[in-house]
Design an enzyme around this catalytic site. Structure first.
Site, PDB file in Angstrom:
ATOM      1  N   ASN A   1       0.856  -1.186   0.000  1.00 17.55           N
ATOM      2  CA  ASN A   1       0.000   0.000   0.000  1.00 17.55           C
ATOM      3  C   ASN A   1       0.893   1.238   0.000  1.00 17.55           C
ATOM      4  O   ASN A   1       1.849   1.309   0.769  1.00 17.55           O
ATOM      5  CB  ASN A   1      -0.892  -0.004   1.246  1.00 17.55           C
ATOM      6  CG  ASN A   1      -1.835  -1.191   1.255  1.00 17.55           C
ATOM      7  OD1 ASN A   1      -2.411  -1.539   0.229  1.00 17.55           O
ATOM      8  ND2 ASN A   1      -1.983  -1.832   2.409  1.00 17.55           N
TER       9      ASN A   1
ATOM     10  N   VAL B   1       1.506   2.183   8.096  1.00 16.64           N
ATOM     11  CA  VAL B   1       2.851   2.295   8.674  1.00 16.64           C
ATOM     12  C   VAL B   1       3.786   2.917   7.625  1.00 16.64           C
ATOM     13  O   VAL B   1       3.939   2.367   6.532  1.00 16.64           O
ATOM     14  CB  VAL B   1       3.380   0.909   9.114  1.00 16.64           C
ATOM     15  CG1 VAL B   1       4.796   1.035   9.664  1.00 16.64           C
ATOM     16  CG2 VAL B   1       2.445   0.280  10.140  1.00 16.64           C
TER      17      VAL B   1
ATOM     18  N   HIS C   1       6.615  -1.665   3.190  1.00 15.94           N
ATOM     19  CA  HIS C   1       6.431  -3.084   3.509  1.00 15.94           C
ATOM     20  C   HIS C   1       5.584  -3.733   2.440  1.00 15.94           C
ATOM     21  O   HIS C   1       4.621  -3.156   1.954  1.00 15.94           O
ATOM     22  CB  HIS C   1       5.783  -3.275   4.885  1.00 15.94           C
ATOM     23  CG  HIS C   1       4.551  -2.455   5.102  1.00 15.94           C
ATOM     24  ND1 HIS C   1       4.604  -1.110   5.395  1.00 15.94           N
ATOM     25  CD2 HIS C   1       3.235  -2.784   5.064  1.00 15.94           C
ATOM     26  CE1 HIS C   1       3.377  -0.645   5.535  1.00 15.94           C
ATOM     27  NE2 HIS C   1       2.512  -1.634   5.318  1.00 15.94           N
TER      28      HIS C   1
ATOM     29  N   HIS D   1       3.117  -6.911   1.876  1.00 18.37           N
ATOM     30  CA  HIS D   1       2.323  -7.956   2.516  1.00 18.37           C
ATOM     31  C   HIS D   1       2.420  -9.202   1.646  1.00 18.37           C
ATOM     32  O   HIS D   1       2.362  -9.103   0.418  1.00 18.37           O
ATOM     33  CB  HIS D   1       0.846  -7.556   2.582  1.00 18.37           C
ATOM     34  CG  HIS D   1       0.552  -6.334   3.385  1.00 18.37           C
ATOM     35  ND1 HIS D   1       0.075  -6.391   4.672  1.00 18.37           N
ATOM     36  CD2 HIS D   1       0.657  -5.010   3.088  1.00 18.37           C
ATOM     37  CE1 HIS D   1      -0.111  -5.158   5.129  1.00 18.37           C
ATOM     38  NE2 HIS D   1       0.225  -4.296   4.189  1.00 18.37           N
TER      39      HIS D   1
HETATM   40  P1  AMP Z   1      -0.456  -1.047   5.941  1.00 17.97           P
HETATM   41  O1  AMP Z   1      -1.900  -0.719   6.187  1.00 17.97           O
HETATM   42  O2  AMP Z   1      -0.192  -1.540   4.548  1.00 17.97           O
HETATM   43  O3  AMP Z   1       0.444   0.101   6.342  1.00 17.97           O
HETATM   44  O4  AMP Z   1      -0.130  -2.292   6.855  1.00 17.97           O
HETATM   45  C1  AMP Z   1       0.394  -2.210   8.134  1.00 17.97           C
HETATM   46  C2  AMP Z   1       0.378  -3.617   8.708  1.00 17.97           C
HETATM   47  O5  AMP Z   1       1.259  -3.667   9.793  1.00 17.97           O
HETATM   48  C3  AMP Z   1      -0.986  -4.079   9.196  1.00 17.97           C
HETATM   49  O6  AMP Z   1      -1.344  -5.275   8.501  1.00 17.97           O
HETATM   50  C4  AMP Z   1      -0.750  -4.339  10.691  1.00 17.97           C
HETATM   51  O7  AMP Z   1      -1.463  -5.461  11.176  1.00 17.97           O
HETATM   52  C5  AMP Z   1       0.737  -4.573  10.744  1.00 17.97           C
HETATM   53  N1  AMP Z   1       1.390  -4.297  12.015  1.00 17.97           N
HETATM   54  C6  AMP Z   1       1.264  -3.183  12.783  1.00 17.97           C
HETATM   55  N2  AMP Z   1       2.057  -3.258  13.853  1.00 17.97           N
HETATM   56  C7  AMP Z   1       2.719  -4.447  13.755  1.00 17.97           C
HETATM   57  C8  AMP Z   1       3.700  -5.108  14.563  1.00 17.97           C
HETATM   58  N3  AMP Z   1       4.158  -4.565  15.699  1.00 17.97           N
HETATM   59  N4  AMP Z   1       4.144  -6.323  14.158  1.00 17.97           N
HETATM   60  C9  AMP Z   1       3.683  -6.886  13.023  1.00 17.97           C
HETATM   61  N5  AMP Z   1       2.789  -6.304  12.214  1.00 17.97           N
HETATM   62  C10 AMP Z   1       2.292  -5.100  12.581  1.00 17.97           C
END
Ligand code: AMP
Length: 122
Positions: free
Chosen positions: A95, A104, A108, A110
């Site tokens: 994203n 975040v 990253h 997924h």
């Molecule tokens: P996005 O919406 O693409 O930014 O995805 C952020 C992802 O990070 C979400 O799927 C969350 O569940 C995941 N996430 C947030 N904090 C953590 C963490 N501490 N460890 C692992 N995954 C996380």
């Protein structure tokens, strides 16, 4: 252009300030399980460098980092047994920004699998 937030959750994971459930690591990449899995298997693959999103990464990262992140997607899918070589396939997505739904601000990917991932977008 926004600047990189060193206090984002993945930066803290990279600095080992908070734990993660690690799947794979090399010089350029870290992979760990998503805390809130959306599918049977839900992993994340991130670069170790400070990049906000895919655009930032592709404009500033070295070719080595770019190749490493790309190859890690396949490496992780194999480790998880969901590659096309040793499993039934997966979905990799990232994203980007507000309209992309990025929460975040550290790049990253997924990786979803272990079952039919379903509709591509909502
Ligand atoms: P996005 O919406 O693409 O930014 O995805 C952020 C992802 O990070 C979400 O799927 C969350 O569940 C995941 N996430 C947030 N904090 C953590 C963490 N501490 N460890 C692992 N995954 C996380």
């Amino acid at each position: 252009m926004m600047s990189y937030d060193k206090n984002n959750i993945f930066a803290k994971i990279l600095r080992k300030e908070i734990p993660c459930n690690k799947i794979f690591e090399n010089d350029h990449v870290l992979s760990f399980y998503d805390l809130n899995p959306q599918k049977k298997i839900h992993a994340l693959v991130i670069p170790k460098g400070e990049y906000i999103n895919l655009d930032d990464f592709n404009s500033r990262a070295s070719d080595k980092e770019i190749v490493a992140l790309n190859k890690a997607l396949t490496e992780v899918s194999k480790i998880l047994g969901i590659s096309t070589e040793n499993g039934k396939g997966f979905r990799a997505l990232t994203n980007v920004g507000d309209h992309g739904g990025q929460e975040v601000p550290h790049l990253h990917f997924h990786i979803f699998g272990g079952e039919k991932v379903g509709k591509m977008v909502e």
